[in-house]
Design an enzyme around this catalytic site. Structure first.
Site, short mmCIF file in Angstrom:
data_model
loop_
_atom_site.label_atom_id
_atom_site.label_comp_id
_atom_site.label_asym_id
_atom_site.label_seq_id
_atom_site.Cartn_x
_atom_site.Cartn_y
_atom_site.Cartn_z
N GLU A 31 0.82 -1.10 0.04
CA GLU A 31 -0.15 -0.09 -0.22
C GLU A 31 0.94 1.27 0.17
O GLU A 31 2.15 1.24 0.24
CB GLU A 31 -0.94 0.11 1.29
CG GLU A 31 -0.20 0.05 2.68
CD GLU A 31 -1.07 0.63 3.47
OE1 GLU A 31 -1.47 1.81 3.33
OE2 GLU A 31 -0.83 0.09 4.81
N LYS A 165 -3.73 -1.97 15.45
CA LYS A 165 -2.79 -0.89 16.11
C LYS A 165 -3.74 -0.94 17.52
O LYS A 165 -4.79 -0.73 17.44
CB LYS A 165 -2.87 0.44 15.27
CG LYS A 165 -1.75 0.21 14.54
CD LYS A 165 -1.52 1.88 13.95
CE LYS A 165 -1.39 1.77 12.49
NZ LYS A 165 -2.68 1.96 11.88
#
Ligand code: PSU
Ligand code: MN
Length: 307
Positions: A31, A165
């Protein structure tokens, strides 16, 4: 430099990716939001180049994905990667806006969701990133849930990450993945990792210990006619991690800054990442780079096993 451009969609394959497609070589998608919105320059370009090299060293070909002046790039030439890393006004494009960026001839960096769409379009089955977007803390009032989760449910790409995360609500993120039928497989551990830390305190829904087993699982899903992708969580190497106890202190501080500054929507993830970078005086970035490199290696091994 030869670029093939389709008549229908402005799409350009890098020389390396075009050749790999022709000979059926394993390809790993990467990405670009992580480059433009996830890390500061020049750490971002060092990360991007070293990650591409790791994939080559494993016998696969890297395909960093981005929209540049309205052309969807599957693989970037060295100078394009360098230019993107220095771009300060790239759009952050997800499922909702990848076609907008192309139609309006804009430059945009692709999130996990948009990279999956582009990878599937290009016939690429494996994708390496750092961490996926997920359910944000406080989502019960903000409704902030990343489009990455629904993309995993519908697009048949294997996404290798280091977990979700810890700035997110990780238990709710796992719940949404389960509701959407997305397999979550932790590599070599029974505990789901939390990006900067190996521990999240949460059991991984599934675990596998080899790239071959992951490839075999995906083939079996395809034989059953199950569509959609899967998430592979690869714990950050021990020597590079920041403990979850320590991270929690930094995250709490970053979240309270975000609240003071009234940050919302697309800006939340980039804001929190850069605050945590400041608070840890760059240490979070070192961990981030180490885990992306670790994920690139595993993704390449899976791509080779699938080929
Ligand atoms: N992981 C990182 N850095 C990032 C991101 C993930 O280490 O910048 C990006 C990815 O592109 C992911 C996006 O898809 O954040 C999620 O954003 P949102 O929560 O707005 O969907
Ligand atoms: Mn969001």
């Amino acid at each position: 430099m030869t670029k093939s451009t389709s008549q229908l969609l402005p799409i350009a394959y890098s020389t390396e990716v075009a050749a790999a497609k022709q000979r059926g070589a394993p390809i790993v998608a990467l990405e670009s939001t992580i480059i433009t919105h996830g890390m500061p320059y020049p750490g971002n370009i060092q990360m991007a180049e070293s990650v591409e090299q790791i994939i080559r060293d494993q016998g696969a070909v890297p395909a960093t994905i981005a929209v540049i002046h309205g052309t969807l790039h599957i693989g970037l030439e060295k100078h394009e990667l360098e230019a993107l890393a220095q771009t300060t006004d790239a759009m952050k494009v997800s499922r909702a806006d990848i076609a907008f960026a192309i139609a309006e001839r804009r430059t945009g960096a692709t999130t996990v969701a948009a990279t999956m769409i582009a990878a599937e379009h290009a016939g690429i089955k494996v994708f390496a990133t750092g961490g996926i977007g997920g359910v944000h803390r406080g989502a019960e009032t903000s409704f902030d849930i990343s489009a990455d989760l629904t993309e995993l449910a519908r697009t048949a790409v294997i996404v290798v990450c280091a977990g979700a995360k810890a700035i997110l609500d990780v238990p709710k993120t796992l719940e949404v993945l389960e509701t959407n039928g997305v397999p979550v497989v932790t590599f070599g551990s029974t505990e789901f990792p939390a990006f900067w830390s190996r521990a999240s305190g949460l059991k991984s829904p599934l675990s596998l210990n080899s790239p071959a087993a992951i490839a075999n699982f995906q083939s079996t899903r395809e034989q059953l006619g199950i569509d959609g992708g899967m998430l592979i969580a690869n714990p950050v190497p021990e020597e590079d991690e920041i403990s979850s106890e320590e991270m929690e202190i930094y995250i709490t501080r970053a979240l309270s800054h975000a609240e003071e500054d009234e940050i919302a929507g697309k800006a939340v993830t980039p804001y929190l990442l850069s605050k945590i970078f400041d608070i840890t005086e760059g240490r979070s970035l070192e961990t981030n780079i180490a885990l992306v490199r670790n994920n690139a290696r595993l993704a390449a091994e899976i791509a080779v096993a699938l080929a």
